[in-house]
Design a protein around this motif. Sequence first.
Motif, PDB file in Angstrom:
ATOM      1  N   PRO A   1       0.069  21.068 -15.976  1.00  0.00           N
ATOM      2  CA  PRO A   1      -0.740  21.614 -14.889  1.00  0.00           C
ATOM      3  C   PRO A   1      -2.239  21.379 -15.090  1.00  0.00           C
ATOM      4  N   ALA A   2      -2.913  21.116 -13.993  1.00  0.00           N
ATOM      5  CA  ALA A   2      -4.358  20.867 -14.021  1.00  0.00           C
ATOM      6  C   ALA A   2      -5.111  22.151 -14.321  1.00  0.00           C
ATOM      7  N   THR A   3      -6.399  22.013 -14.560  1.00  0.00           N
ATOM      8  CA  THR A   3      -7.235  23.183 -14.787  1.00  0.00           C
ATOM      9  C   THR A   3      -7.129  24.125 -13.598  1.00  0.00           C
ATOM     10  N   SER A   4      -7.130  23.545 -12.403  1.00  0.00           N
ATOM     11  CA  SER A   4      -6.918  24.319 -11.188  1.00  0.00           C
ATOM     12  C   SER A   4      -5.562  23.930 -10.620  1.00  0.00           C
ATOM     13  N   VAL A   5      -4.580  24.783 -10.820  1.00  0.00           N
ATOM     14  CA  VAL A   5      -3.217  24.500 -10.355  1.00  0.00           C
ATOM     15  C   VAL A   5      -3.200  24.339  -8.837  1.00  0.00           C
ATOM     16  N   ALA A   6      -3.944  25.180  -8.137  1.00  0.00           N
ATOM     17  CA  ALA A   6      -3.975  25.108  -6.673  1.00  0.00           C
ATOM     18  C   ALA A   6      -4.500  23.753  -6.202  1.00  0.00           C
ATOM     19  N   SER A   7      -5.545  23.252  -6.847  1.00  0.00           N
ATOM     20  CA  SER A   7      -6.093  21.941  -6.477  1.00  0.00           C
ATOM     21  C   SER A   7      -5.101  20.827  -6.768  1.00  0.00           C
ATOM     22  N   GLY A   8      -4.407  20.930  -7.903  1.00  0.00           N
ATOM     23  CA  GLY A   8      -3.405  19.922  -8.244  1.00  0.00           C
ATOM     24  C   GLY A   8      -2.264  19.880  -7.244  1.00  0.00           C
ATOM     25  N   ILE A   9      -1.810  21.053  -6.823  1.00  0.00           N
ATOM     26  CA  ILE A   9      -0.739  21.128  -5.830  1.00  0.00           C
ATOM     27  C   ILE A   9      -1.226  20.593  -4.484  1.00  0.00           C
ATOM     28  N   ALA A  10      -2.430  20.975  -4.091  1.00  0.00           N
ATOM     29  CA  ALA A  10      -2.980  20.512  -2.811  1.00  0.00           C
ATOM     30  C   ALA A  10      -3.121  18.998  -2.790  1.00  0.00           C
ATOM     31  N   LEU A  11      -3.635  18.422  -3.870  1.00  0.00           N
ATOM     32  CA  LEU A  11      -3.790  16.972  -3.940  1.00  0.00           C
ATOM     33  C   LEU A  11      -2.439  16.276  -3.869  1.00  0.00           C
ATOM     34  N   THR A  12      -1.443  16.840  -4.520  1.00  0.00           N
ATOM     35  CA  THR A  12      -0.094  16.268  -4.488  1.00  0.00           C
ATOM     36  C   THR A  12       0.477  16.304  -3.077  1.00  0.00           C
ATOM     37  N   ILE A  13       0.300  17.411  -2.387  1.00  0.00           N
ATOM     38  CA  ILE A  13       0.792  17.531  -1.013  1.00  0.00           C
ATOM     39  C   ILE A  13       0.094  16.537  -0.104  1.00  0.00           C
ATOM     40  N   VAL A  14      -1.217  16.412  -0.239  1.00  0.00           N
ATOM     41  CA  VAL A  14      -1.969  15.451   0.570  1.00  0.00           C
ATOM     42  C   VAL A  14      -1.487  14.020   0.296  1.00  0.00           C
ATOM     43  N   ALA A  15      -1.200  13.711  -0.955  1.00  0.00           N
ATOM     44  CA  ALA A  15      -0.716  12.367  -1.296  1.00  0.00           C
ATOM     45  C   ALA A  15       0.640  12.097  -0.652  1.00  0.00           C
ATOM     46  N   PHE A  16       1.534  13.083  -0.646  1.00  0.00           N
ATOM     47  CA  PHE A  16       2.842  12.899  -0.004  1.00  0.00           C
ATOM     48  C   PHE A  16       2.704  12.758   1.512  1.00  0.00           C
ATOM     49  N   ILE A  17       1.806  13.530   2.117  1.00  0.00           N
ATOM     50  CA  ILE A  17       1.580  13.410   3.563  1.00  0.00           C
ATOM     51  C   ILE A  17       1.021  12.030   3.896  1.00  0.00           C
ATOM     52  N   ALA A  18       0.060  11.562   3.098  1.00  0.00           N
ATOM     53  CA  ALA A  18      -0.521  10.242   3.326  1.00  0.00           C
ATOM     54  C   ALA A  18       0.530   9.146   3.140  1.00  0.00           C
TER      55      ALA A  18
ATOM     56  N   GLU B   1       0.828  -1.203   0.000  1.00  0.00           N
ATOM     57  CA  GLU B   1       0.000   0.000   0.000  1.00  0.00           C
ATOM     58  C   GLU B   1       0.865   1.257   0.000  1.00  0.00           C
ATOM     59  N   PHE B   2       1.918   1.248   0.816  1.00  0.00           N
ATOM     60  CA  PHE B   2       2.825   2.399   0.879  1.00  0.00           C
ATOM     61  C   PHE B   2       3.484   2.661  -0.469  1.00  0.00           C
ATOM     62  N   LEU B   3       3.999   1.612  -1.097  1.00  0.00           N
ATOM     63  CA  LEU B   3       4.677   1.781  -2.384  1.00  0.00           C
ATOM     64  C   LEU B   3       3.720   2.295  -3.461  1.00  0.00           C
ATOM     65  N   ALA B   4       2.492   1.780  -3.454  1.00  0.00           N
ATOM     66  CA  ALA B   4       1.500   2.246  -4.428  1.00  0.00           C
ATOM     67  C   ALA B   4       1.163   3.715  -4.200  1.00  0.00           C
ATOM     68  N   LEU B   5       1.005   4.100  -2.943  1.00  0.00           N
ATOM     69  CA  LEU B   5       0.679   5.496  -2.647  1.00  0.00           C
ATOM     70  C   LEU B   5       1.861   6.418  -2.943  1.00  0.00           C
ATOM     71  N   ALA B   6       3.065   5.972  -2.656  1.00  0.00           N
ATOM     72  CA  ALA B   6       4.251   6.777  -2.968  1.00  0.00           C
ATOM     73  C   ALA B   6       4.379   6.959  -4.478  1.00  0.00           C
ATOM     74  N   ALA B   7       4.111   5.900  -5.235  1.00  0.00           N
ATOM     75  CA  ALA B   7       4.154   6.014  -6.700  1.00  0.00           C
ATOM     76  C   ALA B   7       3.089   6.989  -7.197  1.00  0.00           C
ATOM     77  N   LEU B   8       1.909   6.931  -6.606  1.00  0.00           N
ATOM     78  CA  LEU B   8       0.852   7.869  -6.974  1.00  0.00           C
ATOM     79  C   LEU B   8       1.264   9.306  -6.665  1.00  0.00           C
ATOM     80  N   ALA B   9       1.875   9.519  -5.510  1.00  0.00           N
ATOM     81  CA  ALA B   9       2.302  10.866  -5.130  1.00  0.00           C
ATOM     82  C   ALA B   9       3.345  11.403  -6.105  1.00  0.00           C
ATOM     83  N   VAL B  10       4.293  10.568  -6.494  1.00  0.00           N
ATOM     84  CA  VAL B  10       5.318  10.992  -7.459  1.00  0.00           C
ATOM     85  C   VAL B  10       4.674  11.278  -8.815  1.00  0.00           C
ATOM     86  N   THR B  11       3.737  10.426  -9.227  1.00  0.00           N
ATOM     87  CA  THR B  11       3.029  10.649 -10.493  1.00  0.00           C
ATOM     88  C   THR B  11       2.272  11.972 -10.465  1.00  0.00           C
ATOM     89  N   LEU B  12       1.609  12.255  -9.345  1.00  0.00           N
ATOM     90  CA  LEU B  12       0.893  13.531  -9.223  1.00  0.00           C
ATOM     91  C   LEU B  12       1.856  14.711  -9.292  1.00  0.00           C
TER      92      LEU B  12
END
Length: 133
Positions: free
Chosen positions: A39-56, A20-31
């Motif tokens: 960049p996403a339509t909403s850059v702020a949302s894309g950055i926030a989602l990436t940060i949340v993925a790294f924290i998780a 689970e950790f490796l899959a989530l870390a790969a997702l965070a790097v992909t994001l």
Amino acid sequence: MNSARRPGLLWVLIALLTLEFLALAALAVTLLVEVLVAPATSVASGIALTIVAFIAAAWLGAIVVGTLRGQAWIRAAAIVWQFLQVAVGVGALQGTVAQPGWGWPLIVVAAVVFLLLFAKPVVAVTSARRDTP
């Protein structure tokens, strides 16, 4: 904790949590790559989602390390993670762009980890409270 004293079910739990950790870390790097390259339509949302993925991912990594050490706090933390993972898995099964190819594996792995967290050998190893780190 001596690895010779670790029961087999604990090793299965460690393996699944690591997966689970490796899959989530790969997702965070992909994001992160996606935010930087396209960049996403909403850059702020894309950055926030990436940060949340790294924290998780960091949180899940800490759970894996705590499990290797046989610490008691990991059971509650891992249970919370499994509920979050089931929520994402159920969400993946719904809607017009349902993704059962990764929704079901998320749910199944979370259910197995949840059951392992309550297995007697795992509870016995992770119940001892230690003063030393």
